[in-house]
Scaffold this active site. Structure first.
Site, short mmCIF file in Angstrom:
data_model
loop_
_atom_site.label_atom_id
_atom_site.label_comp_id
_atom_site.label_asym_id
_atom_site.label_seq_id
_atom_site.Cartn_x
_atom_site.Cartn_y
_atom_site.Cartn_z
CG ASP A 63 -1.75 -1.19 1.40
OD1 ASP A 63 -1.91 -1.79 0.20
OD2 ASP A 63 -2.86 -1.12 2.21
CG ASP B 154 -12.77 -1.80 -1.36
OD1 ASP B 154 -12.35 -3.07 -1.78
OD2 ASP B 154 -12.22 -0.95 -1.90
#
Length: 248
Positions: free
Chosen positions: A8, A131
């Site tokens: 990330d 998500d």
């Protein structure tokens, strides 16, 4: 069952978040390319990148770090990326840089036609990222929870030609609380698409549970905090997944 290390990216660094909160970022490396090289040496067969800044900005924000990673490992293993991908131009630019797959998340909700167009123009290189919090889809870097159910969204793209769906349970992401196996398997069965699990992987027991549920359509799992903090040894976990997959 393929395990996929996550990198990330925030301000050019490799970080991990808890439940998608930018203020809950832990920096693990100032050199994402070194991190990518490390996971390659540990036996990773694919890498998962997220441009966290891009997810909030709606456009690429960590291009230098992404380019460095691709120079280091892109010729060895496929690399996929999500975050801030909102149009065909960005998709083409990323694929030209050497990414193997791009992940369309927020835009899949706000502009579903983009997914169909991308699958036609860049066949074989499109993944949809879903998500969800309590089964409801979240967008804009998880800042907004919508009224769309994850299963309904996945079904919408079942015939568009996407490679897979990455399903992230926000409530478990970065929390080391275990993968939401039931919800992930249910999404796979509802959509008929290969599902890559994300969020909560914390132990070898999670690997065993994922492999047991693989026949439902779970093709892989993204792992982040667990391999960075050492609760899971990546090479050992992939070896276990390979062993269990061979037995099924």
């Amino acid at each position: 069952m393929q395990l996929i290390p996550a990198i990330d990216l925030k301000n050019g660094q490799c970080v991990r978040l808890k439940q998608g909160l930018m203020e809950q970022a832990t920096v693990f490396s100032d050199s994402p390319a070194d991190t990518a090289q490390h996971w390659l040496e540990q036996g990773a067969r694919r890498l998962h990148l997220v441009d966290l800044d891009g997810a909030f900005a709606g456009q690429p924000q960590n291009l230098n770090a992404i380019a460095d990673i691709l120079v280091r490992v892109g010729s060895h293993i496929p690399v996929q990326l999500g975050g801030g991908i909102r149009d065909l131009h960005t998709i083409g630019r990323y694929l030209d840089m050497g990414l193997h797959d791009v992940i369309i998340g927020t835009a899949a909700v706000k502009n579903p036609d983009l997914v169909r167009q991308a699958c036609r123009e860049f066949a074989g290189h499109i993944i949809v990222g879903i998500d969800a919090k309590d089964g409801m889809v979240a967008i804009d870097g998880w800042a907004t929870v919508t009224e769309h159910r994850a299963a309904d969204l996945a079904k919408r793209f079942a015939d568009d030609g996407v490679n897979a769906v990455i399903y992230t349970d926000i409530g478990r992401d970065g929390m080391m609380s275990g993968v939401n196996i039931d919800a992930t398997a249910a999404l796979a069965q509802a959509s008929g698409l290969p599902i890559i699990a994300s969020g909560g992987l914390s132990s070898l027991d999670d690997i065993r549970a994922l492999c047991a549920a693989a026949p439902a359509g779970i093709s892989g799992a993204i792992t982040g905090r667990a391999i960075y903090e050492g609760s899971i040894d990546f090479a050992q976990a992939q070896a276990l997944a390979d062993e269990l997959s061979a037995l099924s």
